[in-house]
Design a protein around this motif. Structure first.
Motif, PDB file in Angstrom:
ATOM      1  N   LEU A  88       0.831  -1.201   0.000  1.00  0.00           N
ATOM      2  CA  LEU A  88       0.000   0.000   0.000  1.00  0.00           C
ATOM      3  C   LEU A  88       0.869   1.256   0.000  1.00  0.00           C
ATOM      4  CD1 LEU A  88      -2.796  -0.961   2.569  1.00  0.00           C
ATOM      5  CD2 LEU A  88      -3.103  -0.576   0.118  1.00  0.00           C
ATOM      6  N   ALA A  89       1.876   1.263   0.860  1.00  0.00           N
ATOM      7  CA  ALA A  89       2.753   2.430   0.947  1.00  0.00           C
ATOM      8  C   ALA A  89       3.542   2.617  -0.351  1.00  0.00           C
ATOM      9  CB  ALA A  89       3.709   2.275   2.130  1.00  0.00           C
ATOM     10  N   LEU A  90       3.996   1.516  -0.950  1.00  0.00           N
ATOM     11  CA  LEU A  90       4.776   1.594  -2.181  1.00  0.00           C
ATOM     12  C   LEU A  90       3.923   2.097  -3.348  1.00  0.00           C
ATOM     13  CD1 LEU A  90       7.367   1.048  -3.778  1.00  0.00           C
ATOM     14  CD2 LEU A  90       6.601  -1.317  -4.070  1.00  0.00           C
ATOM     15  N   VAL A  91       2.707   1.545  -3.489  1.00  0.00           N
ATOM     16  CA  VAL A  91       1.817   1.965  -4.573  1.00  0.00           C
ATOM     17  C   VAL A  91       1.455   3.437  -4.417  1.00  0.00           C
ATOM     18  CG1 VAL A  91      -0.495   1.678  -5.540  1.00  0.00           C
ATOM     19  CG2 VAL A  91       0.896  -0.336  -5.026  1.00  0.00           C
ATOM     20  N   ASP A  92       1.187   3.858  -3.185  1.00  0.00           N
ATOM     21  CA  ASP A  92       0.852   5.262  -2.950  1.00  0.00           C
ATOM     22  C   ASP A  92       2.013   6.172  -3.336  1.00  0.00           C
ATOM     23  OD1 ASP A  92      -0.942   7.352  -1.748  1.00  0.00           O
ATOM     24  OD2 ASP A  92       0.763   7.569  -0.398  1.00  0.00           O
ATOM     25  N   ALA A  93       3.227   5.791  -2.953  1.00  0.00           N
ATOM     26  CA  ALA A  93       4.398   6.606  -3.288  1.00  0.00           C
ATOM     27  C   ALA A  93       4.605   6.678  -4.796  1.00  0.00           C
ATOM     28  CB  ALA A  93       5.634   6.023  -2.602  1.00  0.00           C
ATOM     29  N   ASN A  94       4.438   5.541  -5.477  1.00  0.00           N
ATOM     30  CA  ASN A  94       4.607   5.520  -6.932  1.00  0.00           C
ATOM     31  C   ASN A  94       3.594   6.420  -7.631  1.00  0.00           C
ATOM     32  OD1 ASN A  94       6.723   3.719  -6.765  1.00  0.00           O
ATOM     33  ND2 ASN A  94       5.459   1.907  -7.117  1.00  0.00           N
ATOM     34  N   LEU A  95       2.331   6.329  -7.204  1.00  0.00           N
ATOM     35  CA  LEU A  95       1.280   7.108  -7.861  1.00  0.00           C
ATOM     36  C   LEU A  95       1.397   8.599  -7.543  1.00  0.00           C
ATOM     37  CD1 LEU A  95      -1.802   4.723  -7.494  1.00  0.00           C
ATOM     38  CD2 LEU A  95      -0.310   5.061  -9.474  1.00  0.00           C
ATOM     39  N   ARG A  96       1.856   8.920  -6.355  1.00  0.00           N
ATOM     40  CA  ARG A  96       2.081  10.336  -6.026  1.00  0.00           C
ATOM     41  C   ARG A  96       3.228  10.894  -6.867  1.00  0.00           C
ATOM     42  NH1 ARG A  96      -0.406  12.426  -1.487  1.00  0.00           N
ATOM     43  NH2 ARG A  96      -1.594  10.918  -0.266  1.00  0.00           N
ATOM     44  N   ARG A  97       4.263  10.112  -7.033  1.00  0.00           N
ATOM     45  CA  ARG A  97       5.400  10.562  -7.835  1.00  0.00           C
ATOM     46  C   ARG A  97       4.989  10.788  -9.290  1.00  0.00           C
ATOM     47  NH1 ARG A  97       8.552   6.934  -6.317  1.00  0.00           N
ATOM     48  NH2 ARG A  97       8.240   5.455  -8.024  1.00  0.00           N
ATOM     49  N   ALA A  98       3.990   9.989  -9.750  1.00  0.00           N
ATOM     50  CA  ALA A  98       3.523  10.125 -11.128  1.00  0.00           C
ATOM     51  C   ALA A  98       2.451  11.200 -11.278  1.00  0.00           C
ATOM     52  CB  ALA A  98       2.959   8.789 -11.614  1.00  0.00           C
ATOM     53  N   GLY A  99       2.045  11.818 -10.157  1.00  0.00           N
ATOM     54  CA  GLY A  99       1.011  12.843 -10.206  1.00  0.00           C
ATOM     55  C   GLY A  99      -0.396  12.304 -10.346  1.00  0.00           C
TER      56      GLY A  99
END
Length: 353
Positions: free
Chosen positions: A193-204
């Motif tokens: 969950l934390a990894l997916v959230d970080a990835n999607l935030r980085r992608a905007g």
């Protein structure tokens, strides 16, 4: 029970398959009718068996319900019953697991803990709760105490059955088993969950397009996962609620409306490209509906105050028109989010040396 019910079903399907291969039916319609009759005969008892055996049997049935390109309408609709067929465990059992995982009294962790779960699955269930320390509303996912042991027993039985009746399925079964084993470690789910959230935030893409529930630090263990509550209906429930309104306006039931639309889809097939209204058009239409309702309800309130109440007349009815789901926006978001997850952050992101 698995061998007594599913065994004859598989044997019957194999026999019809071989017979049609050796002696072709008079027409494609005759062949299809024979398969439909076979589905109607075997689907009810097999699905009842999956409900009774529970555990991984229900899990595999739930997964098969989504294989609409492989399963017939009879099977896919029947298997959907398994999505809500898992009985919930008492809240006391869940709280006992919370205590075992944290070493704390659940009352010291949660100011409120709902008795009725938000959902129950084959290996655990989810309850709404309120953290005592912060007052935050959270979802608490707790694994059943015997889930891992039952998984091992069920998979051993299912694998033996496949070896006898459907050996070609063993490769798929072994891969599914490997993937499902990871579901028993909720700490891995919290990291995902934390990894997916970080990835999607980085992608905007987050939090503007999608939201990923945030795991609560310090309250995630192997058998318990506490995450922020993201309220809202399931996508399919929202679409069906809107379809029900359309069906009512046309004077038919939701089931009849869905049957007509399904028949139209079977006849025309899936369109090669979407040619309906744009996401912006649907958003403007929804805004127009809200504006109309607002004007109508404002006039209704004025009527009640100036006419209905003084003269003792019935109050004016309020209007709350449900806007249509913004299907083009939803599909666009799904394609961009999942495309990014797969092609950029996921399995296709391979660094060549």
């Amino acid at each position: 029970r698995l061998y007594l019910t599913a065994g004859p079903a598989v044997a019957h399907y194999r026999w019809v398959e071989q017979r049609q291969r050796l002696r072709a039916p008079a027409s494609e319609a005759a062949a299809a009718a024979e398969w439909e009759a076979l589905d109607a005969y075997w689907a009810p008892p097999v699905i009842d068996m999956l409900k009774e055996l529970k555990g991984m049997y229900t899990k595999y049935g739930q997964m098969a319900a989504g294989l609409t390109s492989v399963a017939s309408k009879t099977w896919s609709e029947g298997l959907r019953e398994l999505e809500d067929a898992v009985p919930a465990r008492p809240a006391a059992d869940v709280l006992r697991t919370v205590h075992e995982e944290t070493g704390d009294d659940p009352k010291a962790l949660f100011a409120e803990f709902a008795d009725q779960p938000l959902g129950a699955a084959s290996i655990g269930q989810v309850h709404a709760a309120t953290l005592r320390a912060t007052g935050e509303r959270v979802a608490v996912k707790v694994q059943y105490p015997d889930a891992a042991r039952r998984f091992a027993l069920d998979m051993r039985t299912i694998r033996t059955f496949c070896a006898w009746f459907a050996p070609e399925q063993l490769i798929i079964l072994d891969e599914l088993t490997r993937q499902l084993e990871a579901e028993f470690d909720y700490t891995q789910e919290a990291r995902n969950l934390a990894l997916v959230d970080a990835n999607l935030r980085r992608a905007g893409l987050a939090p503007g397009e999608v939201a990923v529930p945030r795991p609560i630090e310090g309250l995630s263990t192997r058998r318990m996962l506490v995450m922020e509550m993201l309220p809202g209906p399931k996508l399919v429930d929202g679409v069906r609620a809107y379809a029900k309104q359309i069906a009512e306006r046309e004077g038919v039931s939701l089931e009849q409306f869905e049957a007509v639309k399904r028949a139209e889809l079977d006849e025309r097939g899936v369109a090669p490209r979407y040619e309906g209204p744009s996401a912006r058009s649907v958003s403007l239409f929804a805004a127009w509906l809200r504006l109309k309702d607002g004007l109508h309800n404002t006039c209704s309130v004025a009527y009640d105050l100036l006419v209905a109440r003084p003269l003792g007349k019935p109050r004016a009815r309020r209007r709350h028109t449900a806007p249509p789901p913004n299907a083009p926006r939803i599909m666009d978001a799904l394609m961009r989010v999942h495309g990014h997850q797969l092609l950029v952050d996921g399995v296709f992101q391979i660094r060549m040396r």
